[in-house]
Design a protein around this motif. Structure first.
Motif, PDB file in Angstrom:
ATOM      1  N   GLY A   3      -5.767 -34.021   6.727  1.00 43.80           N
ATOM      2  CA  GLY A   3      -6.347 -34.142   8.057  1.00 43.80           C
ATOM      3  C   GLY A   3      -7.788 -33.687   8.086  1.00 43.80           C
ATOM      4  N   THR A   4      -8.123 -32.864   9.057  1.00 47.10           N
ATOM      5  CA  THR A   4      -9.492 -32.380   9.193  1.00 47.10           C
ATOM      6  C   THR A   4      -9.729 -31.084   8.417  1.00 47.10           C
ATOM      7  OG1 THR A   4      -8.860 -31.323  11.279  1.00 47.10           O
ATOM      8  CG2 THR A   4      -9.948 -33.471  11.431  1.00 47.10           C
ATOM      9  N   TRP A   5      -8.699 -30.589   7.721  1.00 46.93           N
ATOM     10  CA  TRP A   5      -8.842 -29.337   6.992  1.00 46.93           C
ATOM     11  C   TRP A   5      -9.992 -29.373   5.967  1.00 46.93           C
ATOM     12  CZ3 TRP A   5      -7.706 -24.490   7.587  1.00 46.93           C
ATOM     13  CH2 TRP A   5      -7.849 -23.631   6.510  1.00 46.93           C
ATOM     14  N   PRO A   6     -10.110 -30.405   5.120  1.00 48.34           N
ATOM     15  CA  PRO A   6     -11.206 -30.416   4.154  1.00 48.34           C
ATOM     16  C   PRO A   6     -12.591 -30.372   4.814  1.00 48.34           C
ATOM     17  CG  PRO A   6      -9.561 -32.022   3.517  1.00 48.34           C
ATOM     18  CD  PRO A   6      -9.206 -31.543   4.907  1.00 48.34           C
ATOM     19  N   ALA A  37     -12.855 -17.221   9.445  1.00 48.32           N
ATOM     20  CA  ALA A  37     -13.283 -18.319  10.314  1.00 48.32           C
ATOM     21  C   ALA A  37     -12.195 -19.377  10.458  1.00 48.32           C
ATOM     22  CB  ALA A  37     -14.567 -18.951   9.783  1.00 48.32           C
ATOM     23  N   LEU A  38     -11.463 -19.628   9.376  1.00 45.77           N
ATOM     24  CA  LEU A  38     -10.476 -20.714   9.406  1.00 45.77           C
ATOM     25  C   LEU A  38      -9.066 -20.259   9.778  1.00 45.77           C
ATOM     26  CD1 LEU A  38     -11.610 -22.821   6.323  1.00 45.77           C
ATOM     27  CD2 LEU A  38     -12.151 -23.156   8.742  1.00 45.77           C
ATOM     28  N   ASP A  39      -8.886 -18.973  10.035  1.00 44.29           N
ATOM     29  CA  ASP A  39      -7.559 -18.468  10.405  1.00 44.29           C
ATOM     30  C   ASP A  39      -6.948 -19.209  11.588  1.00 44.29           C
ATOM     31  OD1 ASP A  39      -7.132 -16.630   8.425  1.00 44.29           O
ATOM     32  OD2 ASP A  39      -7.754 -14.900   9.623  1.00 44.29           O
ATOM     33  N   GLU A  40      -7.747 -19.539  12.555  1.00 40.77           N
ATOM     34  CA  GLU A  40      -7.238 -20.167  13.779  1.00 40.77           C
ATOM     35  C   GLU A  40      -7.440 -21.683  13.819  1.00 40.77           C
ATOM     36  OE1 GLU A  40      -5.509 -18.357  15.984  1.00 40.77           O
ATOM     37  OE2 GLU A  40      -5.830 -16.700  14.586  1.00 40.77           O
ATOM     38  N   PHE A  41      -7.918 -22.262  12.729  1.00 37.00           N
ATOM     39  CA  PHE A  41      -8.201 -23.696  12.727  1.00 37.00           C
ATOM     40  C   PHE A  41      -6.918 -24.518  12.808  1.00 37.00           C
ATOM     41  CE2 PHE A  41      -8.988 -27.754  10.574  1.00 37.00           C
ATOM     42  CZ  PHE A  41      -9.935 -28.258  11.438  1.00 37.00           C
ATOM     43  N   GLN A  42      -6.933 -25.500  13.678  1.00 33.56           N
ATOM     44  CA  GLN A  42      -5.811 -26.418  13.833  1.00 33.56           C
ATOM     45  C   GLN A  42      -6.241 -27.801  13.343  1.00 33.56           C
ATOM     46  OE1 GLN A  42      -2.689 -25.511  15.016  1.00 33.56           O
ATOM     47  NE2 GLN A  42      -3.550 -23.448  14.894  1.00 33.56           N
ATOM     48  N   SER A  43      -5.723 -28.216  12.222  1.00 35.07           N
ATOM     49  CA  SER A  43      -6.091 -29.496  11.630  1.00 35.07           C
ATOM     50  C   SER A  43      -5.509 -30.663  12.432  1.00 35.07           C
ATOM     51  CB  SER A  43      -5.579 -29.573  10.189  1.00 35.07           C
ATOM     52  OG  SER A  43      -6.033 -30.741   9.563  1.00 35.07           O
ATOM     53  N   VAL A  44      -6.253 -31.745  12.457  1.00 35.66           N
ATOM     54  CA  VAL A  44      -5.819 -32.976  13.114  1.00 35.66           C
ATOM     55  C   VAL A  44      -5.404 -33.963  12.023  1.00 35.66           C
ATOM     56  CG1 VAL A  44      -6.571 -34.932  14.529  1.00 35.66           C
ATOM     57  CG2 VAL A  44      -7.389 -32.622  15.048  1.00 35.66           C
ATOM     58  N   SER A  45      -4.182 -34.468  12.095  1.00 39.62           N
ATOM     59  CA  SER A  45      -3.717 -35.468  11.138  1.00 39.62           C
ATOM     60  C   SER A  45      -4.312 -36.824  11.484  1.00 39.62           C
ATOM     61  CB  SER A  45      -2.198 -35.575  11.172  1.00 39.62           C
ATOM     62  OG  SER A  45      -1.620 -34.346  10.813  1.00 39.62           O
ATOM     63  N   ASN A  46      -4.600 -37.605  10.490  1.00 46.15           N
ATOM     64  CA  ASN A  46      -5.161 -38.948  10.675  1.00 46.15           C
ATOM     65  C   ASN A  46      -6.360 -38.934  11.628  1.00 46.15           C
ATOM     66  OD1 ASN A  46      -3.135 -40.177   9.009  1.00 46.15           O
ATOM     67  ND2 ASN A  46      -1.725 -39.904  10.716  1.00 46.15           N
ATOM     68  N   ALA A  59     -16.287 -25.285  12.322  1.00 48.29           N
ATOM     69  CA  ALA A  59     -16.177 -24.278  11.273  1.00 48.29           C
ATOM     70  C   ALA A  59     -17.515 -23.597  11.000  1.00 48.29           C
ATOM     71  CB  ALA A  59     -15.630 -24.914   9.995  1.00 48.29           C
ATOM     72  N   ARG A  60     -18.604 -24.361  11.014  1.00 50.88           N
ATOM     73  CA  ARG A  60     -19.925 -23.742  10.844  1.00 50.88           C
ATOM     74  C   ARG A  60     -20.188 -22.731  11.950  1.00 50.88           C
ATOM     75  NH1 ARG A  60     -21.081 -28.979   9.125  1.00 50.88           N
ATOM     76  NH2 ARG A  60     -21.869 -29.587  11.174  1.00 50.88           N
ATOM     77  N   GLY A  61     -19.865 -23.102  13.164  1.00 52.68           N
ATOM     78  CA  GLY A  61     -20.049 -22.197  14.296  1.00 52.68           C
ATOM     79  C   GLY A  61     -19.140 -20.989  14.212  1.00 52.68           C
ATOM     80  N   GLU A  62     -17.937 -21.188  13.749  1.00 53.43           N
ATOM     81  CA  GLU A  62     -16.982 -20.085  13.646  1.00 53.43           C
ATOM     82  C   GLU A  62     -17.427 -19.080  12.579  1.00 53.43           C
ATOM     83  OE1 GLU A  62     -13.582 -18.348  15.291  1.00 53.43           O
ATOM     84  OE2 GLU A  62     -14.873 -19.959  15.980  1.00 53.43           O
TER      85      GLU A  62
END
Length: 69
Positions: A3-6, A37-46, A59-62
């Motif tokens: 998803g958007t993780w990478p 920074a990425l602890d709370e990130f919620q990835s979007v599939s597709n 992520a840059r802002g976080e």
């Protein structure tokens, strides 16, 4: 992870390295800052292209927020 993780990981790494080169954080802090920074990130599939770009920007802002600047 997919998803958007990478894109988020890339954006976080980009900002963390920028902050390191600017002298705001030490080399060994790069991983810690990215993880926080990425602890709370919620990835979007597709994701759409916009969602990928938004994830990197978020992520840059976080990372900046985590470092305090």
């Amino acid at each position: 992870r997919g998803g958007t993780w990478p894109a988020a990981l890339s954006g976080a790494d980009d900002m963390a390295v920028h902050l390191f080169l600017a002298g705001a954080i030490g080399f060994l802090e790069i991983e810690t800052v990215i993880r926080k920074a990425l602890d709370e990130f919620q990835s979007v599939s597709n994701p759409s292209l916009q969602e990928v770009l938004d994830a990197a920007a978020w992520a840059r802002g976080e990372v900046s927020r985590v470092v305090g600047g």
